[in-house]
Write a protein that holds these residues in place. Structure first.
Motif, short mmCIF file in Angstrom:
data_model
loop_
_atom_site.label_atom_id
_atom_site.label_comp_id
_atom_site.label_asym_id
_atom_site.label_seq_id
_atom_site.Cartn_x
_atom_site.Cartn_y
_atom_site.Cartn_z
N ASN A 201 -7.82 -5.69 -0.65
CA ASN A 201 -9.02 -6.28 -1.33
C ASN A 201 -9.17 -7.73 -0.93
O ASN A 201 -8.03 -8.43 -0.91
N THR B 284 -6.65 -2.52 8.58
CA THR B 284 -8.10 -2.60 8.26
C THR B 284 -8.11 -2.59 6.74
O THR B 284 -7.56 -2.57 5.98
N SER B 285 -9.53 -2.85 6.45
CA SER B 285 -9.93 -3.47 5.12
C SER B 285 -9.58 -2.14 4.08
O SER B 285 -9.51 -2.58 2.93
N GLU B 286 -9.34 -0.93 4.33
CA GLU B 286 -8.88 -0.06 3.37
C GLU B 286 -7.61 -0.31 2.69
O GLU B 286 -7.54 0.32 1.71
N TYR B 287 -6.80 -1.18 3.32
CA TYR B 287 -5.68 -1.28 2.86
C TYR B 287 -5.43 -2.84 1.96
O TYR B 287 -4.44 -2.74 1.14
N TYR C 240 0.86 -1.25 0.04
CA TYR C 240 0.09 -0.02 0.04
C TYR C 240 0.81 1.05 0.09
O TYR C 240 0.44 2.19 -0.70
N LYS D 75 -3.18 -1.89 -3.56
CA LYS D 75 -3.79 -2.95 -2.67
C LYS D 75 -3.42 -4.05 -3.10
O LYS D 75 -3.72 -4.51 -4.33
#
Length: 231
Positions: A108, A103-106, A76, A82
């Motif tokens: 898929n 967290t899931s923002e980093y 990232y 990602k």
């Protein structure tokens, strides 16, 4: 078909954490990311100039996901993309990573049991996750992958090979098996002993078996003497 970063069990540090990869141009497919794997990826320059990272996770023991957070952050912040993770247990993996601050923002996450990856460099890859027997505390998966129009089975950590997989090997639907293999043989072992592997695979098909996740109690000489290969 695939290369290995390490072929050891959790405690067999000399062989490193069992992890395999396939890289072509700027795309990387990685199978599991144990505690020492990110270090080895860096050391071997496997991540240099990578633009697409695909990670298959077989289960969440530390020797299979211990440095997954490091790789996610590196991709990232340094590689500027990602990673794409494939693992059927959404809640389990998300909660594990969240507790590490990932967290899931980093990343898929794909949790389908059957996955198709269409990558410009790697080509078309099909992954079919299969439940395997390992331990009672967490789910574990092996998978069949179609890579370059050839099928291989990757056991992850498992103390058995299903009849379905062996039958497909015998008729040529699967060309190669990468199998968790150990020297210790006792009731309740979460890994497949060489003794039991010999009982499962007829001699004429053993050249198609590649042993991995080796513990300290089995030698390369023993494996090869029984007709199998080392991953």
């Amino acid at each position: 078909m695939i290369d290995f970063i390490g072929t050891g069990s959790a405690f067999n540090v000399e062989r490193g954490n069992t992890s395999a990869f396939f890289r072509k141009d700027k795309s990387l497919l990685l199978i599991d990311c144990g505690g020492g794997v990110f270090h080895e990826l860096q050391k071997l320059n496997i991540l240099n100039d990578v633009e697409k990272v695909y990670i298959i996770i077989t289960h969440t023991h530390p020797d299979h996901v211990g440095s997954l957070g490091d790789l996610i952050f590196y991709s990232y912040y340094i590689l500027k993309n990602k990673v794409n993770i494939f693992f059927p247990e959404k809640t389990l993996l998300e909660e594990l990573l969240t507790k590490l601050g990932v967290t899931s923002e980093y990343y898929n996450l794909n949790t389908l049991n059957k996955v198709n990856i269409n990558d410009r460099a790697l080509g078309n890859l099909e992954i079919d996750f299969l439940n395997v027997t390992h331990v009672n505390t967490i789910p574990a998966y092996g998978f069949v992958m179609n890579l370059n129009n050839k099928n291989f089975y990757y056991s992850g950590d498992s103390n058995n090979i299903s009849k379905e997989i062996i039958d497909k090997l015998k008729i040529g639907e699967i060309q190669r098996i990468y199998q968790d293999t150990c020297g210790l043989d006792y009731e309740g072992n979460g890994h497949l002993s060489l003794k039991k592997l010999c009982g499962l695979i007829p001699e004429e098909f053993r050249s198609k078996i590649y042993c991995m996740h080796l513990d300290q109690y089995v030698t390369e000489e023993e494996i090869k003497a029984n007709g199998f290969n080392i991953a």
